[in-house]
Write an enzyme that holds these catalytic residues in place. Structure first.
Site, PDB file in Angstrom:
ATOM      1  NE  ARG A   1      -4.247  16.352   7.154  1.00  0.00           N
ATOM      2  CZ  ARG A   1      -3.698  17.048   6.173  1.00  0.00           C
ATOM      3  NH1 ARG A   1      -4.447  17.515   5.205  1.00  0.00           N
ATOM      4  NH2 ARG A   1      -2.417  17.286   6.155  1.00  0.00           N
TER       5      ARG A   1
ATOM      6  NE  ARG B   1      -1.151  13.032   6.548  1.00  0.00           N
ATOM      7  CZ  ARG B   1      -1.369  13.896   5.586  1.00  0.00           C
ATOM      8  NH1 ARG B   1      -2.502  13.880   4.907  1.00  0.00           N
ATOM      9  NH2 ARG B   1      -0.468  14.781   5.270  1.00  0.00           N
TER      10      ARG B   1
ATOM     11  CE  LYS C   1      -1.948  23.568  -0.383  1.00  0.00           C
ATOM     12  NZ  LYS C   1      -1.693  22.164  -0.225  1.00  0.00           N
TER      13      LYS C   1
ATOM     14  NE  ARG D   1       4.950  21.902   0.072  1.00  0.00           N
ATOM     15  CZ  ARG D   1       3.910  21.060   0.046  1.00  0.00           C
ATOM     16  NH1 ARG D   1       3.526  20.513  -1.067  1.00  0.00           N
ATOM     17  NH2 ARG D   1       3.246  20.805   1.157  1.00  0.00           N
TER      18      ARG D   1
ATOM     19  NE  ARG E   1       4.634  18.396   6.369  1.00  0.00           N
ATOM     20  CZ  ARG E   1       4.149  17.648   7.347  1.00  0.00           C
ATOM     21  NH1 ARG E   1       3.151  18.080   8.089  1.00  0.00           N
ATOM     22  NH2 ARG E   1       4.647  16.467   7.565  1.00  0.00           N
TER      23      ARG E   1
HETATM   24  P1  AMP Z   1       1.299  17.909   1.269  1.00  0.00           P
HETATM   25  O1  AMP Z   1       0.439  16.694   1.379  1.00  0.00           O
HETATM   26  O2  AMP Z   1       1.113  18.677   0.010  1.00  0.00           O
HETATM   27  O3  AMP Z   1       1.214  18.796   2.485  1.00  0.00           O
HETATM   28  O4  AMP Z   1       2.810  17.383   1.217  1.00  0.00           O
HETATM   29  C1  AMP Z   1       3.369  16.593   2.241  1.00  0.00           C
HETATM   30  C2  AMP Z   1       4.878  16.664   2.213  1.00  0.00           C
HETATM   31  O5  AMP Z   1       5.365  16.217   0.952  1.00  0.00           O
HETATM   32  C3  AMP Z   1       5.458  18.060   2.366  1.00  0.00           C
HETATM   33  O6  AMP Z   1       5.587  18.437   3.706  1.00  0.00           O
HETATM   34  C4  AMP Z   1       6.819  17.903   1.699  1.00  0.00           C
HETATM   35  O7  AMP Z   1       7.716  17.232   2.535  1.00  0.00           O
HETATM   36  C5  AMP Z   1       6.500  16.989   0.550  1.00  0.00           C
HETATM   37  N1  AMP Z   1       6.155  17.722  -0.695  1.00  0.00           N
HETATM   38  C6  AMP Z   1       4.956  17.702  -1.352  1.00  0.00           C
HETATM   39  N2  AMP Z   1       5.004  18.464  -2.449  1.00  0.00           N
HETATM   40  C7  AMP Z   1       6.250  18.982  -2.498  1.00  0.00           C
HETATM   41  C8  AMP Z   1       6.929  19.864  -3.379  1.00  0.00           C
HETATM   42  N3  AMP Z   1       6.307  20.377  -4.458  1.00  0.00           N
HETATM   43  N4  AMP Z   1       8.208  20.180  -3.116  1.00  0.00           N
HETATM   44  C9  AMP Z   1       8.852  19.674  -2.052  1.00  0.00           C
HETATM   45  N5  AMP Z   1       8.282  18.848  -1.166  1.00  0.00           N
HETATM   46  C10 AMP Z   1       6.994  18.487  -1.383  1.00  0.00           C
END
Ligand code: AMP
Length: 199
Positions: A128, A134, A13, A88, A145
């Site tokens: 990745r 990372r 996405k 989320r 996650r």
């Molecule tokens: P992402 O890059 O979107 O996969 O986000 C990486 C990490 O950031 C996630 O595993 C969460 O720990 C945190 N995170 C990102 N967006 C949110 C959100 N809307 N609510 C809570 N945690 C978030």
């Protein structure tokens, strides 16, 4: 055009949101990227963020809602935006509704990135993690996650379906170009139905 992309980590996405940004000239708001920047700062919040992100847990709703409130108040979002990684949780979705109402805007399309085979997602994420080095992409954090996605985020698809009826399912386990064509078609359709002006 106000867009939300929902989908588990590794569903592609983020890549598609970048394509939407490049094609339609609207900002790509990726909360994960915002948090990864914040965790590098020398602040008390950064310390906590490091722990939460490394575990693969969710950051608390209040912080996320404040972050999005501030971001959506900026002028560059008036012509549209792609929200990637937010909401989320149900609490975040409701807060986003309140915020949009205050701002006199609404969501035009919610994309639901579906990857039926979780192994594909896992493989993508592990690749990745290796490529980008990372620290938050350990196998345990990835697993966590995906669990949290199923429990907290997947129900939002039904929420948007019932409150707005503007959910578009995307078969995300295909080539980037093919997925993007499907997205362009859906956005053109939304425009035809008068949901949003094209810039
Ligand atoms: P992402 O890059 O979107 O996969 O986000 C990486 C990490 O950031 C996630 O595993 C969460 O720990 C945190 N995170 C990102 N967006 C949110 C959100 N809307 N609510 C809570 N945690 C978030």
């Amino acid at each position: 055009m106000n867009i939300v992309v929902l989908g588990p980590q590794g569903s592609g996405k983020g890549t598609q949101a970048e394509r939407i940004k490049a094609t339609y000239g609207i900002p790509h708001i990726a909360t994960g990227d915002m948090l990864r920047e914040m965790r590098e700062l020398d602040t008390p919040v950064a310390l906590e963020l490091r722990a939460v992100l490394d575990r693969g847990d969710l950051v608390n709703d209040e912080l996320m809602i404040d972050l999005i409130r501030e971001r959506l108040s900026r002028g560059d979002t008036v012509g549209g935006f792609v929200l990637d990684g937010f909401p989320r949780t149900m609490r975040q979705a409701e807060a986003l509704d309140d915020l949009l109402r205050e701002l006199g805007r609404d969501l035009d399309v919610v994309f639901d990135f579906q990857v039926p085979n979780r192994d594909i997602v896992l493989q993508r994420l592990l690749a990745r993690a290796a490529e980008e080095g990372r620290s938050d992409d350990t196998p345990e954090a990835i697993q966590r996650r995906l669990e949290l996605y199923d429990r907290e985020t997947a129900p939002l698809v039904e929420y948007y379906r019932s409150t707005r009826g503007n959910v578009v399912g995307v078969h995300a386990d295909r080539k980037v170009d093919e997925v993007f064509r499907e997205i362009e078609d859906a956005l053109a359709e939304a425009v035809r139905h008068g949901k949003a002006p094209v810039r």
